[in-house]
Structure formats: C-alpha cells, structure tokens
Write an enzyme that holds these catalytic residues in place. Structure first.
Site, PDB file in Angstrom:
ATOM      1  NE  ARG A   2       0.730  -0.135  -6.818  1.00 44.00           N
ATOM      2  CZ  ARG A   2       1.711  -0.796  -6.648  1.00 44.00           C
ATOM      3  NH1 ARG A   2       3.047  -0.324  -6.940  1.00 44.00           N
ATOM      4  NH2 ARG A   2       1.622  -1.774  -5.684  1.00 44.00           N
ATOM      5  CE  LYS A  16      -4.749  -9.978  -7.020  1.00 41.62           C
ATOM      6  NZ  LYS A  16      -3.373  -9.735  -6.491  1.00 41.62           N
TER       7      LYS A  16
HETATM    8  N1  BES Z   1      -5.140  -6.328  -4.091  1.00 38.70           N
HETATM    9  C1  BES Z   1      -3.977  -6.574  -4.192  1.00 38.70           C
HETATM   10  C2  BES Z   1      -3.106  -6.475  -2.886  1.00 38.70           C
HETATM   11  C3  BES Z   1      -3.567  -7.615  -1.690  1.00 38.70           C
HETATM   12  C4  BES Z   1      -2.848  -8.872  -1.619  1.00 38.70           C
HETATM   13  C5  BES Z   1      -4.525  -7.349  -1.155  1.00 38.70           C
HETATM   14  C6  BES Z   1      -3.303  -9.624  -0.676  1.00 38.70           C
HETATM   15  C7  BES Z   1      -5.055  -8.316  -0.118  1.00 38.70           C
HETATM   16  C8  BES Z   1      -4.441  -9.449  -0.006  1.00 38.70           C
HETATM   17  C9  BES Z   1      -3.197  -5.710  -5.175  1.00 38.70           C
HETATM   18  O1  BES Z   1      -4.075  -5.139  -6.061  1.00 38.70           O
HETATM   19  C10 BES Z   1      -2.020  -6.319  -5.782  1.00 38.70           C
HETATM   20  O2  BES Z   1      -2.536  -7.394  -6.538  1.00 38.70           O
HETATM   21  N2  BES Z   1      -0.925  -5.896  -5.402  1.00 38.70           N
HETATM   22  C11 BES Z   1       0.135  -6.697  -6.015  1.00 38.70           C
HETATM   23  C12 BES Z   1       1.180  -5.583  -6.373  1.00 38.70           C
HETATM   24  C13 BES Z   1       2.373  -6.269  -7.231  1.00 38.70           C
HETATM   25  C14 BES Z   1       1.884  -6.544  -8.747  1.00 38.70           C
HETATM   26  C15 BES Z   1       3.485  -5.129  -7.352  1.00 38.70           C
HETATM   27  C16 BES Z   1       0.809  -7.647  -5.049  1.00 38.70           C
HETATM   28  O3  BES Z   1       0.738  -7.194  -3.728  1.00 38.70           O
HETATM   29  O4  BES Z   1       1.390  -8.652  -5.328  1.00 38.70           O
HETATM   30 ZN    ZN Z   2      -4.192  -6.284  -7.862  1.00 38.63          ZN
END
Ligand code: BES
Ligand code: ZN
Ligand code: ZN
Length: 495
Positions: free
Chosen positions: A350, A276
């Site tokens: 997931r 990230k």
């Molecule tokens: N933990 C994140 C989702 C999230 C984002 C929670 C912002 C709280 C605040 C999750 O694991 C994630 O990173 N999801 C990705 C999915 C993508 C790679 C398809 C996302 O939402 O960007």
């Molecule tokens: Zn994630």
C-alpha cells in the site's frame, strides 16, 4: 503453439488427436457430431461400460478410430450440457493440451458443433489451449522439462468457417499469450527478476509493441516527493523504479476517459524489519503479480487497440532489510502530502501504491484500477477462487465486474463503509499503514482510497488468486496470470 480454424468433415480431419465434447446424460447425448456418435454406437458402448460418464474434463482416448483420419479420438467430458459456458470451453481446451502433450501428441483438433461454434466459445477455447500449454519449468535442465513435450498446433473445427470466428481465435491467442507473458514474469525468482530487470522486461515488451515507456528512477521519484514508495526501497541494495507504459488510441477518445492500471511490483517481500516467518517465504517472489498482470494487459491492448487511452503505472521495489531499512514507527510523507506512520514494514504494498496512485491522478487518470497481492487476509475472506474488489464508485465497479465475467474471471466485491476507516487511526501522523486485527483487506483498501479519491477507482486484491499451489487439469501449478483478461476486457468495453 499454432492456432487455427478449419471446417473439414469430421472423418477427414487428420491430426494426432481429434477431440469431441460429450456431455453427461440425461442432460444431452452428445452435441458433438451426432452422426458420428450414432453411426458406430461407440459412445453408447463407452457410457454403458462405465468408462466415461461425460463429467467435466474426464477424457477417454480411442486409438485408430474406424472411419476417421485422425490417429486418436479423444472424448472429453463437458459436464452438464445446460451448464456449459465459455468458462468450461476454456478449461476443456486447456485440459486437452495438458493431458495430451505428455503423451507426445503434437496436433490437436477440437470439434465444436454448431451450438458452440460461436465467438465466445472459440475465443475461450483458444485462450485455454495457450494457457494450458504453459509450464513453470524454464529453469529445469532440458531432460526434465514438461514444456519440451509441447503441442505444436491446436485447431478448432467448426461446421462453417466465418471471419468472426477467425477474429475471436486471434483475440484469444493475443490475450492468452499476454497472460503467459505475465506468468513468465511472476514465475521468475527474485534474484533474476529485480526491480531493474522488471523495468527491462517492460522496456522489451513496449519496444516490441510500439508502446511509449518512461521509467522513473530514485532521483526522479525523490523530486516528485514520493516518500512513501522510497521508504520501502531503503532496505534493499536494488534501486526502485516507477515504470510508466502508455497506450494511445489512433483517434482521441470522445468521452475523455483515460484508464490508469496500477500494479504492485514488489519483486520480493521479506516483510522488512517486521520480518515474515521463513516458512513459505519463497513464495514472496510472486508479490509482483499485479505489476506483471498490468504489463501483460498492455501487451495485449497494444494489439487489440481499444478506443480509450490506457496508462500502466508499475511501482517496483524489493522489500528487504539492511542497516538503512525503514523501521516500525518511521513517519514518511507521501507525494500527496499525507504523512504515514509505518507501523508494520510488511504492509509495504500500500505504501508504494499510494504514490503511484497519486502520480496517476496527477497525470490525467479519469478511472483507476489497481491490482495487488496486498493481503493474506483476502484468502481468509474469499479463498482462492475470487479476486477481492473494493471501490469508491459503484457504477465503475459494476462495469469492471461485468468485464470480469465476460473475460471468464471472478471478482467479489467487499464493503467499504465509512466505519471501516475508523480502524485506520494514527496518533502521530495522518494515517497508519495498518489497521487492527479486523477486516485486514478492507483497511488496506481504505488506505489506498485515501490516495485515489475522488477519482473513480477499483482495487483488486489478488494475493490469493495469483498463485496456484496445486495444478488443475487445465492449468499448471504456479502463477495464474490472474487479472490480465479482465484488464483487457475492461479497456475493450470502455468508450
Ligand atoms: N505481500 C503480502 C501479502 C501476501 C500474503 C501476498 C500472502 C501473497 C500471499 C503483503 O505485503 C503483506 O505482507 N501483507 C500483510 C499485511 C499486514 C502486515 C497488515 C499481511 O497480509 O499479513
Ligand atoms: Zn508485506
Ligand atoms: Zn507484499
């Protein structure tokens, strides 16, 4: 904070602050003890001065009010009288606690007149007071703490005491204390709350509440074939766990219903190799808010004793990067036997939920609800006000949405048409762990559904509702404890 109910005449109520609800005119003058309001004309004067209009959560404090034993009379706005519901009652109580504690007030009495002295309002006000008393400052040194200025007692004054009101107050206390337990867990930074520490916290709660608990370690999960969950844990030195907490009612349920509550417990989400951006990454300590909500709900249910068995499943890992970390393109085999191509290591929630859902299915779940901070996309779709709900069973989802409303939370259902499944195609495995650019929250839900079917299931995406960047008058910034109340209510409503 001590909560109680009393029914002394308004003049005789001794407290640091006596709070009266007053509504906006012309909707209603003041349902709060009109005799008091009319006698001295103070409310009419206040309104005429323009200092108080009755808007929601607006407060005015009068010191040493004449004819009253209380040290302060706090007038708090209830908004439009016809729109006043337990939701507002909860927030009014929270706003009172939050605004008065900074002024050194130790005892608050909220006066409810006969139209509000009913269970739903009392329950909600008790919750609001306890929720409003919580601050995210446990790691500040004492001198800087807001929570050292705590309110000691919050009393609800009603015209006539009734045992049902006492019970409502007690339920409100239990649920809100559970919600604060959840908020404490979510607030902990990831260096202090590792998966092992989350398991310890669950053990502590279970011991206190006399709940059965079992914690599966890496070896036990490997034996069960949980390759999807274990793949996420590869990149961290912190070992993963699957925490299982069981509530069993005294008498076996006649309908055979067995609820499974599953919470995403990623104690920190760096994204893994699909790392990230650093901006805002510190917030990824709240990626275990689903796990914390499920554990909070179990704490409350142990005390409120619903008629149906409820088992909590909390898969917990840290999504990190080291030389053994999972790579994009890796293919893992889930406990269900399905193979998954990990196209993005940041879609880890997931992956851990898939195996937890399969495990719940193999252990007799008749209805599954999962709560997860699953996708950033849910905030784009719904903003910060509604939990996103997804289901494979409309009847079950309708019941959950009804429970959500009773509990004063908000969910909005998103579609799960078969067409969306087309976005989840892998050339090399049964499933990829991400869809394309579109409908990110729905493709995430479809991925989970592949493991939940055919058991009735609702997925709650709480990524945008579990954390408040700015405090509100009734609740501090930080973890909200979202979904605890709806989990509790759904179990209480189940037979
Ligand atoms: N933990 C994140 C989702 C999230 C984002 C929670 C912002 C709280 C605040 C999750 O694991 C994630 O990173 N999801 C990705 C999915 C993508 C790679 C398809 C996302 O939402 O960007
Ligand atoms: Zn994630
Ligand atoms: Zn995550």
């Amino acid at each position: 904070m001590k909560l109680s109910i009393q029914s002394s005449p308004v003049e005789q109520i001794a407290a640091d602050a006596l709070a009266l609800l007053c509504f906006e005119v012309p909707d209603g003058q003041s349902p709060s003890d009109p005799s008091l309001a009319d006698r001295s004309g103070w409310l009419a004067d206040l309104r005429a001065s323009g200092e108080f209009s009755g808007k929601l959560y607006e407060t005015v404090t009068l010191h040493r009010p004449s004819g009253l034993a209380a040290k302060r009379l706090v007038v708090i706005g209830g908004g439009k009288a016809h729109k006043f519901s337990p939701v507002e009652s909860r927030r009014v109580a929270g706003a009172l606690v939050r605004s008065l504690k900074s002024k050194g007030v130790k005892s608050i009495v909220l006066w409810l007149d006969s139209s509000q002295a009913i269970e739903a309002y009392v329950l909600a006000a008790a919750e609001g007071a306890v929720i409003g008393g919580w601050e995210p400052d446990r790691h500040k040194s004492d001198s800087k703490k807001d929570s050292t200025k705590a309110v000691d007692s919050f009393t609800i004054a009603v015209p006539e005491p009734r045992p049902e009101l006492e019970r409502a107050l007690e339920q409100g206390r239990i649920v809100a204390e559970a919600q604060n337990f959840t908020r404490d867990l979510v607030n902990e930074p990831a260096n202090l709350l590792t998966p092992a520490k989350l398991a310890d916290a669950a053990r502590g709660m279970a011991a206190q509440q006399n709940l059965e608990i079992e914690v599966l370690d890496r070896d036990a999960m490997a034996q069960l074939g949980m390759g999807s969950l274990l793949g996420v844990a590869l990149g961290s030195d912190e070992p993963p766990f699957l925490i299982v907490v069981k509530y069993k009612p005294a008498a076996a349920s006649v309908t055979g219903v067995h609820l499974a509550y599953i919470g995403k417990g990623v104690t920190f989400d760096t994204g893994g190799v699909s790392i990230k951006p650093s901006e805002g990454m510190e917030k990824m300590k709240y990626d275990m808010a689903g796990a914390a909500a499920v554990l909070g709900a179990m704490q409350a249910l142990a005390q409120l004793k619903p008629a149906v068995p409820v088992t909590a499943y909390v898969p917990t890992v840290e999504n990190m990067i080291n030389g053994r970390a999972q790579r994009p393109g890796d293919i893992v085999t889930a406990m269900s036997g399905k193979t998954i191509e990990v196209l993005n290591t940041d879609a880890e929630g997931r992956l851990i939920l898939a195996d937890a859902i399969t495990y719940a299915n193999r252990n007799g779940a008749t209805h599954i609800v999962d709560a997860a901070t699953l996708t950033g996309a849910i905030g784009i779709a719904l903003g910060h006000y509604n939990i996103g709900a997804f289901t494979n069973d409309q009847e079950f989802c309708d019941r959950l949405i009804a429970a959500t409303k009773t509990a004063g939370e908000k969910t909005w259902q998103l579609p799960m048409d078969d067409e969306y499944k087309e976005y989840l195609k892998s050339a090399f495995a049964d499933l990829p762990n991400i869809g394309g650019r579109h409908a990110g929250s729905i493709t995430a839900a479809w991925f989970l559904r592949e493991f939940a079917d055919p058991t009735p299931w609702v997925h709650l995406d709480i990524a945008a509702t579990a954390w408040l960047d700015e405090g509100k008058s009734w609740i501090s910034k930080g973890p909200t404890g979202v979904a605890v109340r709806l989990f509790v209510q759904l179990a209480l409503d189940s037979k």
